[in-house]
Scaffold this active site. Structure first.
Site, short mmCIF file in Angstrom:
data_model
loop_
_atom_site.label_atom_id
_atom_site.label_comp_id
_atom_site.label_asym_id
_atom_site.label_seq_id
_atom_site.Cartn_x
_atom_site.Cartn_y
_atom_site.Cartn_z
N LYS A 55 -11.58 6.28 -2.54
CA LYS A 55 -12.04 7.50 -1.88
C LYS A 55 -13.53 7.79 -2.13
O LYS A 55 -14.20 8.35 -1.26
CB LYS A 55 -11.17 8.69 -2.31
CG LYS A 55 -9.71 8.56 -1.85
CD LYS A 55 -9.60 8.46 -0.33
CE LYS A 55 -8.18 8.20 0.14
NZ LYS A 55 -7.96 6.83 0.60
N MET B 293 -10.78 4.11 6.12
CA MET B 293 -9.50 4.32 5.43
C MET B 293 -9.04 3.07 4.71
O MET B 293 -9.16 1.97 5.21
CB MET B 293 -8.45 4.76 6.45
CG MET B 293 -7.12 5.14 5.82
SD MET B 293 -7.29 6.50 4.67
CE MET B 293 -7.60 7.83 5.78
N ALA C 77 -13.52 10.19 10.08
CA ALA C 77 -12.82 10.26 8.79
C ALA C 77 -11.92 9.04 8.59
O ALA C 77 -11.77 8.55 7.48
CB ALA C 77 -11.99 11.54 8.71
N HIS D 197 -15.15 5.72 0.34
CA HIS D 197 -14.83 6.27 1.66
C HIS D 197 -15.78 7.44 1.99
O HIS D 197 -16.34 7.51 3.08
CB HIS D 197 -13.37 6.73 1.65
CG HIS D 197 -12.81 7.10 2.98
ND1 HIS D 197 -11.53 6.79 3.34
CD2 HIS D 197 -13.34 7.75 4.04
CE1 HIS D 197 -11.30 7.25 4.57
NE2 HIS D 197 -12.38 7.84 5.01
N ASP E 284 -1.73 -0.99 5.94
CA ASP E 284 -2.02 -0.46 7.27
C ASP E 284 -3.52 -0.43 7.57
O ASP E 284 -3.91 0.05 8.64
CB ASP E 284 -1.43 0.95 7.43
CG ASP E 284 -2.11 1.97 6.51
OD1 ASP E 284 -2.52 3.04 7.01
OD2 ASP E 284 -2.23 1.70 5.30
N ARG F 28 -10.98 -2.05 -3.02
CA ARG F 28 -10.90 -2.86 -1.81
C ARG F 28 -12.27 -2.94 -1.12
O ARG F 28 -13.03 -1.99 -1.20
CB ARG F 28 -9.89 -2.22 -0.84
CG ARG F 28 -8.49 -2.12 -1.40
CD ARG F 28 -7.68 -1.20 -0.55
NE ARG F 28 -6.28 -1.17 -1.00
CZ ARG F 28 -5.39 -0.28 -0.60
NH1 ARG F 28 -5.76 0.67 0.24
NH2 ARG F 28 -4.15 -0.32 -1.02
N ASP G 183 0.88 -1.17 0.00
CA ASP G 183 0.00 0.00 0.00
C ASP G 183 0.92 1.23 0.00
O ASP G 183 2.13 1.10 0.19
CB ASP G 183 -0.88 -0.04 1.25
CG ASP G 183 -1.69 1.22 1.45
OD1 ASP G 183 -2.43 1.59 0.52
OD2 ASP G 183 -1.56 1.85 2.51
N ALA H 286 0.06 5.25 1.30
CA ALA H 286 -0.03 6.10 2.49
C ALA H 286 -0.15 5.27 3.76
O ALA H 286 -1.01 4.39 3.86
CB ALA H 286 -1.21 7.06 2.38
#
Length: 271
Positions: A55, A51, A47, A58, A188, A162, A14, A16
């Site tokens: 996006k 994650m 928020a 998200h 992460d 994902r 991944d 970030a």
């Protein structure tokens, strides 16, 4: 079974929170400011919840939270809908692209780990919840710093992001690697780990450098050892619950895990 089938061939990272942007901080301020712009108050915790997702997904997940949806209803007199997600997403992309350069520092040890893997003959793949326009900014900065993976699959490139395995399937094809048990996914977030698990790969969670802990490097280093241990335990439990085979602090700790997974493969274990 050939030798290549019984040992690891590739690691898919991944971005970030895994390779750069310790704490996965870049999207957070952008998400909070995005909803603020529409008169909606969201917390950093809200928020951070989804994650790792694409996006668009998200934004939909945050907007669908009962507390946020109630604010939207009050503000606009109607339910939060897909058309609203489309609109917010259009606003979000340039906002996020504008802040990512401020959060593009490599996670300590990331470049050294990738270099060591390459020296062992590993292919280096990558997937991300960021879309192409944002990654055009991020990947250029990363390349200048010395990180150029063998491929990049972005949210929006394929029919589903994902936790579907489609981005990993693209990695297999781009890198020319199979079967899936010869690949390691490092991420992460829970959905990022599930992306690997759903594709049949090993999944290694990074607990401290990413979203699960959610602290900048400076904030992490400012904690006492007891506070760090508490954060580590909570993040590890979260990533284990998502299915991680192994959880480490950051990519700096990956190489011994590669050896461990190779040993498990040699014994006939599979993800």
């Amino acid at each position: 079974m050939t030798a290549s089938n019984s040992s690891l061939q590739a690691v898919v990272f991944d971005w970030a929170g895994t390779v750069l942007d310790f704490g996965s901080c870049a999207p957070m301020g952008a998400f909070v400011r995005l909803f603020e712009r529409f008169g909606i108050d969201i917390t950093i915790a809200e928020a951070r919840g989804p994650m790792g997702m694409a996006k668009w997904d998200h934004i939909k997940a945050v907007g669908s939270l009962p507390r946020v949806a109630a604010q939207w209803q009050q503000q606009f007199g109607r339910d939060f809908a897909d058309a609203d997600v489309d609109h917010l997403y259009e606003v979000f992309t340039p906002m996020n692209a504008a802040v990512v350069p401020d959060f593009a520092d490599f996670i300590p040890g990331a470049l050294e780990t990738v270099s060591a893997l390459r020296a062992r003959g590993f292919k280096i793949g990558s997937t991300t919840g960021y879309n192409r326009p944002i990654m055009e900014v991020v990947s250029k900065i990363a390349a200048q710093g010395g990180f150029v993976p063998d491929n990049l699959v972005c949210a929006g490139d394929l029919a589903a992001g994902r936790p579907s395995p489609l981005m990993m399937y693209r990695c297999f094809a781009d890198l020319g690697v199979w079967p899936p048990h010869t690949v390691v996914k490092v991420d992460d977030t829970g959905v990022g780990l599930e992306e690997g698990l759903n594709a049949g790969t090993w999944a290694v969670g990074v607990a401290i450098s990413g979203n699960a802990t959610g602290l900048s490097l400076a904030d992490w280093l400012a904690l006492t050892p007891a506070q760090q241990a508490e954060c580590r335990a909570a993040a590890t439990a979260q990533l284990k619950a998502a299915g991680a085979h192994v959880v480490i602090d950051s990519v700096a700790d990956l190489l011994p895990v590669i050896d461990e997974l190779n040993a498990r493969l040699a014994r006939g274990e599979r993800p």
